[in-house]
Design a protein around this motif. Sequence first.
Motif, short mmCIF file in Angstrom:
data_model
loop_
_atom_site.label_atom_id
_atom_site.label_comp_id
_atom_site.label_asym_id
_atom_site.label_seq_id
_atom_site.Cartn_x
_atom_site.Cartn_y
_atom_site.Cartn_z
N ALA A 29 102.12 2.35 53.10
CA ALA A 29 103.46 2.89 52.87
C ALA A 29 103.35 4.40 52.65
CB ALA A 29 104.06 2.20 51.65
N THR A 30 104.44 4.99 52.20
CA THR A 30 104.40 6.43 51.90
C THR A 30 103.48 6.66 50.71
OG1 THR A 30 106.64 6.74 52.70
CG2 THR A 30 105.74 8.44 51.27
N PRO A 31 102.46 7.47 50.91
CA PRO A 31 101.49 7.64 49.84
C PRO A 31 101.90 8.70 48.82
CG PRO A 31 100.82 8.91 51.73
CD PRO A 31 102.12 8.24 52.11
N TYR A 32 101.32 8.62 47.67
CA TYR A 32 101.33 9.70 46.70
C TYR A 32 99.98 10.39 46.85
CZ TYR A 32 105.48 7.84 44.34
OH TYR A 32 106.75 7.42 44.03
N LEU A 33 99.99 11.67 47.15
CA LEU A 33 98.75 12.38 47.49
C LEU A 33 98.55 13.57 46.57
CD1 LEU A 33 99.31 12.26 51.32
CD2 LEU A 33 97.42 11.14 50.12
N PHE A 34 97.30 13.84 46.29
CA PHE A 34 96.95 14.88 45.32
C PHE A 34 95.73 15.65 45.81
CE2 PHE A 34 99.50 12.92 41.95
CZ PHE A 34 99.57 11.60 42.38
N TRP A 35 95.66 16.91 45.38
CA TRP A 35 94.44 17.70 45.48
C TRP A 35 94.07 18.19 44.09
CZ3 TRP A 35 90.80 18.52 49.06
CH2 TRP A 35 91.09 18.26 50.41
N TYR A 36 92.78 17.99 43.77
CA TYR A 36 92.23 18.46 42.51
C TYR A 36 91.06 19.41 42.81
CZ TYR A 36 94.67 14.98 39.65
OH TYR A 36 95.62 14.24 38.99
N VAL A 37 90.81 20.32 41.86
CA VAL A 37 89.66 21.22 41.95
C VAL A 37 88.80 21.04 40.72
CG1 VAL A 37 90.94 23.17 40.93
CG2 VAL A 37 88.90 23.59 42.32
N GLN A 38 87.48 21.05 40.94
CA GLN A 38 86.53 20.92 39.84
C GLN A 38 85.54 22.09 39.90
OE1 GLN A 38 83.87 17.50 39.94
NE2 GLN A 38 83.56 17.58 37.74
N SER A 39 85.63 22.96 38.91
CA SER A 39 84.67 24.04 38.81
C SER A 39 83.42 23.51 38.13
CB SER A 39 85.27 25.21 38.01
OG SER A 39 86.39 25.72 38.70
N PRO A 40 82.27 24.15 38.33
CA PRO A 40 81.02 23.64 37.78
C PRO A 40 81.11 23.39 36.28
CG PRO A 40 80.57 25.41 39.32
CD PRO A 40 82.07 25.36 39.16
N GLY A 41 80.70 22.20 35.86
CA GLY A 41 80.68 21.85 34.46
C GLY A 41 82.05 21.62 33.84
N GLN A 42 83.07 21.56 34.67
CA GLN A 42 84.44 21.40 34.17
C GLN A 42 85.05 20.08 34.61
OE1 GLN A 42 85.82 23.80 32.11
NE2 GLN A 42 83.77 24.68 32.27
N GLY A 43 86.18 19.78 34.01
CA GLY A 43 86.96 18.63 34.46
C GLY A 43 87.74 18.98 35.72
N LEU A 44 88.56 18.05 36.15
CA LEU A 44 89.34 18.25 37.37
C LEU A 44 90.72 18.78 37.02
CD1 LEU A 44 87.23 15.84 38.03
CD2 LEU A 44 88.68 15.55 40.04
N GLN A 45 91.16 19.77 37.79
CA GLN A 45 92.46 20.37 37.57
C GLN A 45 93.35 20.08 38.76
OE1 GLN A 45 92.50 24.69 37.53
NE2 GLN A 45 94.42 24.76 36.40
N LEU A 46 94.58 19.67 38.51
CA LEU A 46 95.52 19.35 39.57
C LEU A 46 95.98 20.63 40.26
CD1 LEU A 46 97.26 17.16 40.98
CD2 LEU A 46 99.00 17.60 39.24
N LEU A 47 95.79 20.69 41.58
CA LEU A 47 96.26 21.84 42.36
C LEU A 47 97.68 21.62 42.87
CD1 LEU A 47 93.22 22.74 44.67
CD2 LEU A 47 94.14 24.10 42.78
N LEU A 48 97.93 20.45 43.42
CA LEU A 48 99.26 20.13 43.95
C LEU A 48 99.34 18.64 44.22
CD1 LEU A 48 98.39 19.74 47.13
CD2 LEU A 48 98.67 22.20 47.21
N LYS A 49 100.60 18.20 44.48
CA LYS A 49 100.83 16.78 44.73
C LYS A 49 101.99 16.61 45.69
CE LYS A 49 103.33 16.76 40.39
NZ LYS A 49 103.24 16.45 38.95
N TYR A 50 101.97 15.51 46.43
CA TYR A 50 103.04 15.17 47.35
C TYR A 50 103.53 13.76 47.03
CZ TYR A 50 105.51 13.59 51.44
OH TYR A 50 106.47 13.06 52.26
N PHE A 51 104.88 13.64 46.90
CA PHE A 51 105.48 12.33 46.70
C PHE A 51 106.41 11.99 47.86
CE2 PHE A 51 103.38 12.45 42.98
CZ PHE A 51 103.99 12.95 41.86
N SER A 52 107.29 12.93 48.17
CA SER A 52 108.26 12.70 49.22
C SER A 52 108.91 14.04 49.52
CB SER A 52 109.31 11.69 48.78
OG SER A 52 110.04 12.19 47.69
N GLY A 53 109.80 14.05 50.50
CA GLY A 53 110.55 15.26 50.79
C GLY A 53 109.79 16.22 51.67
#
Lengths: 113, 113
Positions: A29-53
Amino acid sequence: AQSVTQPDIHITVSEGASLELRCNYSYGATPYLFWYVQSPGQGLQLLLKYFSGDTLVQGIKGFEAEFKRSQSSFNLRKPSVHWSDAAEYFCAVGAGGFQKLVFGTGTRLLVSP
Amino acid sequence: DTAVSQTPKYLVTQMGNDKSIKCEQNLGHDTMYWYKQDSKKFLKIMFSYNNKELIINETVPNRFSPKSPDKAHLNLHINSLELGDSAVYFCASSQGVANYGYTFGSGTRLTVV
């Protein structure tokens, strides 16, 4: 089951050059999509997301991504890369009734002077 | 104010020991997760709790036992540690299901020797 493929294990880009990181997903179906970035030794940070539109999504740090249903893709782009963008980038899709996110294997971005 | 905080950041221990990792979020989210990131950076979900109720348990050995005393806390206890448990463990939270994306903690690097 939902899945995400990031075909490039690592990419090297010159500082100031443009960037495109590839992501292909599998979902009925229509997915929910995300991009995350992880710098060395760090957690993941949300860059952007797509739901619809609007299929072109703007994120933080000058990144954008375009959802293309016909190609099952959600590629990440940036017009001019900075040395601080060197990191690991993960694409993810909502799965299991969106009770969890399934991540791709990541793409390591190296930025050369 | 750290949104999702994990302790400890590093954990080195011997095989056979029992250890715990703690996670706390101050975002008011009602869903929390544990992910394991292996040496190849692959992220795999282990558990998810929604309002203290276990909703995801992804074929994790029963040596791993999560506990959620309230919706702001999710701890992970690991019994009889094995070499293969060495990884980075990430806690994350979201409001409701995963649709809107996660906020990640900075990770706990567990090394079993």
